[in-house]
Design a protein around this motif. Structure first.
Motif, PDB file in Angstrom:
ATOM      1  N   VAL A 426      33.399   5.808 -12.199  1.00 11.85           N
ATOM      2  CA  VAL A 426      33.980   7.053 -11.718  1.00 11.85           C
ATOM      3  C   VAL A 426      34.496   6.804 -10.310  1.00 11.85           C
ATOM      4  N   HIS A 427      35.628   7.429 -10.006  1.00 10.37           N
ATOM      5  CA  HIS A 427      36.209   7.354  -8.654  1.00 10.37           C
ATOM      6  C   HIS A 427      36.132   8.737  -8.033  1.00 10.37           C
ATOM      7  N   ILE A 428      35.548   8.831  -6.831  1.00  8.42           N
ATOM      8  CA  ILE A 428      35.443  10.102  -6.116  1.00  8.42           C
ATOM      9  C   ILE A 428      36.358  10.028  -4.903  1.00  8.42           C
ATOM     10  N   HIS A 429      37.215  11.026  -4.763  1.00  6.14           N
ATOM     11  CA  HIS A 429      38.250  11.001  -3.725  1.00  6.14           C
ATOM     12  C   HIS A 429      38.200  12.296  -2.928  1.00  6.14           C
ATOM     13  N   THR A 430      37.982  12.179  -1.608  1.00  3.93           N
ATOM     14  CA  THR A 430      38.065  13.329  -0.706  1.00  3.93           C
ATOM     15  C   THR A 430      38.867  12.925   0.524  1.00  3.93           C
ATOM     16  N   ALA A 433      36.266  10.602   2.647  1.00  2.00           N
ATOM     17  CA  ALA A 433      35.719   9.358   2.086  1.00  2.00           C
ATOM     18  C   ALA A 433      36.040   9.261   0.607  1.00  2.00           C
ATOM     19  N   MET A 434      36.016   8.017   0.125  1.00  2.00           N
ATOM     20  CA  MET A 434      36.211   7.740  -1.301  1.00  2.00           C
ATOM     21  C   MET A 434      35.135   6.757  -1.753  1.00  2.00           C
ATOM     22  N   ALA A 435      34.829   6.812  -3.057  1.00  2.00           N
ATOM     23  CA  ALA A 435      33.823   5.901  -3.605  1.00  2.00           C
ATOM     24  C   ALA A 435      34.223   5.482  -5.013  1.00  2.00           C
ATOM     25  N   ASP A 436      34.157   4.174  -5.276  1.00  2.00           N
ATOM     26  CA  ASP A 436      34.284   3.634  -6.630  1.00  2.00           C
ATOM     27  C   ASP A 436      32.878   3.286  -7.099  1.00  2.00           C
ATOM     28  N   ILE A 437      32.416   3.956  -8.150  1.00  2.00           N
ATOM     29  CA  ILE A 437      31.042   3.809  -8.625  1.00  2.00           C
ATOM     30  C   ILE A 437      31.063   3.157 -10.000  1.00  2.00           C
ATOM     31  N   ILE A 449      23.662   0.045 -10.327  1.00  2.00           N
ATOM     32  CA  ILE A 449      24.754   0.869  -9.823  1.00  2.00           C
ATOM     33  C   ILE A 449      25.360   0.199  -8.599  1.00  2.00           C
ATOM     34  N   THR A 450      26.682   0.001  -8.631  1.00  2.00           N
ATOM     35  CA  THR A 450      27.405  -0.598  -7.511  1.00  2.00           C
ATOM     36  C   THR A 450      28.403   0.419  -6.970  1.00  2.00           C
ATOM     37  N   VAL A 451      28.423   0.579  -5.640  1.00  2.00           N
ATOM     38  CA  VAL A 451      29.300   1.558  -4.999  1.00  2.00           C
ATOM     39  C   VAL A 451      30.140   0.860  -3.932  1.00  2.00           C
ATOM     40  N   SER A 452      31.458   1.077  -3.997  1.00  2.00           N
ATOM     41  CA  SER A 452      32.369   0.594  -2.959  1.00  2.00           C
ATOM     42  C   SER A 452      32.914   1.812  -2.215  1.00  2.00           C
ATOM     43  N   LEU A 453      32.813   1.792  -0.882  1.00  2.00           N
ATOM     44  CA  LEU A 453      33.180   2.946  -0.068  1.00  2.00           C
ATOM     45  C   LEU A 453      34.473   2.689   0.702  1.00  2.00           C
ATOM     46  N   LEU A 454      35.315   3.726   0.805  1.00  2.00           N
ATOM     47  CA  LEU A 454      36.531   3.706   1.615  1.00  2.00           C
ATOM     48  C   LEU A 454      36.627   5.029   2.367  1.00  2.00           C
ATOM     49  N   ASP A 455      37.388   5.023   3.452  1.00  2.00           N
ATOM     50  CA  ASP A 455      37.619   6.293   4.126  1.00  2.00           C
ATOM     51  C   ASP A 455      38.787   7.021   3.461  1.00  2.00           C
ATOM     52  N   GLY A 456      39.163   8.153   3.979  1.00  2.00           N
ATOM     53  CA  GLY A 456      40.195   8.959   3.353  1.00  2.00           C
ATOM     54  C   GLY A 456      41.579   8.351   3.390  1.00  2.00           C
ATOM     55  N   LEU A 521      29.403  13.095  -1.381  1.00  2.00           N
ATOM     56  CA  LEU A 521      30.360  13.027  -2.485  1.00  2.00           C
ATOM     57  C   LEU A 521      29.622  13.328  -3.783  1.00  2.00           C
ATOM     58  N   LYS A 522      30.305  14.018  -4.687  1.00  2.00           N
ATOM     59  CA  LYS A 522      29.644  14.424  -5.924  1.00  2.00           C
ATOM     60  C   LYS A 522      30.626  14.424  -7.081  1.00  2.00           C
TER      61      LYS A 522
END
Length: 529
Positions: A426-430, A433-437, A449-456, A521-522
């Motif tokens: 799942v990709h969460i985009h705000t 911040a953003m997260a690829d889970i 569970i692996t999470v990659s974080l990015l800023d907006g 993020l949710k």
């Protein structure tokens, strides 16, 4: 109506009913990785896409559907091992795109799916229609395979009788030739249905060049070429004098094994040297065994037929040993776990085949130890009884072939395991911040569970801590909280976590950006059974 004919008709009816009511066939090659990842949001339009699979594949249809619903064919691509790299159009608009793909796997089965990604920011996803093979095409494909296999087993196998047992009785040549012709007539039916299945076209598209081109591009194209030549060679051998005919018959017999080893789910499995060799040996052995039945049944009407029967009785154990050992090797590779024999469609087909083979061996053993000597001794009742039992054996061979043809629609447990091992993402985009889970594997049980974080703005997000929680209130599961550990590559990971039930889980991230800033993020993701 004889008992043998009733058995054949019942089996054919059950097989046709199962094909007509079955849903879309499951894929035999699994998609293991996509770039961009499914659901990803990228800052700028990518120059290329890539799809990686668990087995080698060949592309059939590649389309890109833009945010406005316009579909464009993607015709520039390259294959490297199990990865398909596709050149992207240069003018991708901002918004959500769908990469729709349909490929044919090395075992000859079509595989289709789609990958959703967004450029800049997500938009409403364009509509896409799922392609499914209609029941009539599946029935035509099964019938084509059935006719081909009968041509190999009772046609080429019947000609092989002159190679390892005795000259073929004159009265048996016509029915053997009939099975060879059946195989040749079934070849275009199976070939066209293969192409229709590959492109998800209706039966009315059988004359479209695209269907035949798709079939030729698949691994079944190799099988069709070899099996056609083998059937023709066997027909020629059948009409030649015994001595020269035997030499030509060897080519046809070996061609039957080569044809089946050229494609199919068993041949596509690793290690290839073992599986292709085992398929070849199994096919040659089964053709030799099954093909001997017609000459033996017709030969028993003549005095010299008993000698051929005794020679067959002495030599068949070596052939059976080769069949059993090669079949065991293939079953270990394909089934992996014994419980899959009763819990998967592939396992049920294999179990049905094994039951029928056991019946065949039982009748053969009765013939060998109770009737062969009696027939050789001149007992009047022995030969008619032998002939009736051999007729029953031929009916069982037809039943085995009909069951085996169903394997075309049942992915082996090893392929199901590969698909089950694929992650849920799942990709969460705000704006912040953003997260690829990625949850690996994406099914119930122990996961990582692996999470990659990015800023907006798609830059790296230097978080100090990451805490995640998973919950499924509908199943009465309150949040399962874990502290993530930062990895050397900058990603965050949580291990030793077990997800007990399947369904849609809620995942929430607490990202500690600094001592004074916390970002949450949710979203939800689907976990398979």
């Amino acid at each position: 109506m004889t008992r043998q004919l009733r058995l054949i008709l019942v089996l054919l009816g059950l097989a046709l009913a199962s094909l007509a009511t079955a849903g879309q066939a499951l894929a035999h090659a699994a998609l293991t990785k996509t770039v961009p990842a499914d659901g990803a949001v990228v800052a700028s339009a990518p120059g290329e896409f890539s799809l990686s699979f668990s087995e080698p594949v060949a592309p059939l249809v590649l389309n890109l559907i833009g945010p406005d619903g316009t579909s464009r064919a993607l015709t520039r691509f390259a294959l490297a091992d199990r990865t398909l790299t596709i050149i992207a159009p240069a003018d991708l608009a901002h918004g959500t795109h769908i990469l729709s793909w349909r490929v044919v796997s090395e075992d000859g089965h079509p595989v289709g799916g789609s990958v959703l990604f967004s450029v800049g920011a997500p938009s409403a996803a364009p509509a896409i229609t799922a392609n499914q093979t209609e029941p009539a095409v599946r029935i035509a494909l099964w019938l084509g395979k059935l006719g081909l296999y009968l041509g190999l087993a009772l046609g080429i196998g019947g000609v092989a009788f002159m190679v390892w047992i005795a000259p073929i009785p004159a009265t048996a040549r016509r029915p053997i030739a009939g099975f060879l012709v059946l195989g040749l007539l079934s070849l275009p039916v199976a070939f066209a249905a293969q192409g229709l299945d590959a492109l998800a076209l209706p039966l009315s598209g059988a004359l479209e060049p695209a269907a035949w081109q798709a079939a030729a591009a698949s691994s079944f194209g190799r099988t069709a070429l070899v099996v056609g030549l083998a059937l023709l060679v066997a027909l020629i051998a059948l009409r030649m004098p015994d001595q020269s005919g035997r030499l030509v018959a060897i080519l046809g017999w070996l061609g039957a094994g080569t044809a089946l080893a050229a494609s199919g789910h068993a041949s596509a499995a690793e290690p290839q040297m073992l599986t292709r060799s085992a398929v070849f040996l199994h096919a040659v052995g089964m053709a030799g065994w099954a093909g001997a039945l017609l000459p033996l049944a017709f030969g028993l009407r003549q005095p010299e037929g008993v000698q051929a029967l005794r020679r067959f009785s002495r030599r068949i154990p070596a052939l059976l040993l080769a069949i059993v050992l090669s079949g065991l090797a293939l079953a270990i590779v394909q089934v992996e776990h014994p419980q899959a024999l009763l819990t998967t469609a592939y396992g049920l087909v294999l179990t049905g085949k094994l039951v029928l083979v056991a019946m065949l061996i039982g009748l053969g053993a009765f013939n060998r130890y109770r009737l062969t000597h009696a027939a050789a001794s001149g007992r009047a009742s022995a030969r008619p009884l032998l002939t009736r039992i051999i007729a029953a054996e031929i009916a069982i061979v037809v039943a085995i072939v009909a069951v085996v043809a169903l394997w075309r629609f049942t992915p082996p447990p090893r392929a199901l395991a590969a698909a089950a091992a694929q992650p849920a993402t799942v990709h969460i985009h705000t704006d912040k911040a953003m997260a690829d889970i990625s949850v690996t594997p994406g099914r119930t049980g122990p996961v990582t569970i692996t999470v990659s974080l990015l800023d907006g703005q798609f830059g790296s997000l230097a978080a100090k801590e990451l805490r995640l929680a998973l919950s499924r209130p509908e199943a009465g599961i309150e949040p399962i909280e874990r502290q993530a550990a930062k990895q050397a590559d900058g990603s965050w990971q949580v291990g030793n976590l077990t997800l007990p039930v399947a369904g849609r889980w809620t995942i929430e991230l607490e990202i500690l950006v600094s001592d004074f800033e916390m970002t949450r993020l949710k979203d939800t993701l689907d976990i398979r059974p």
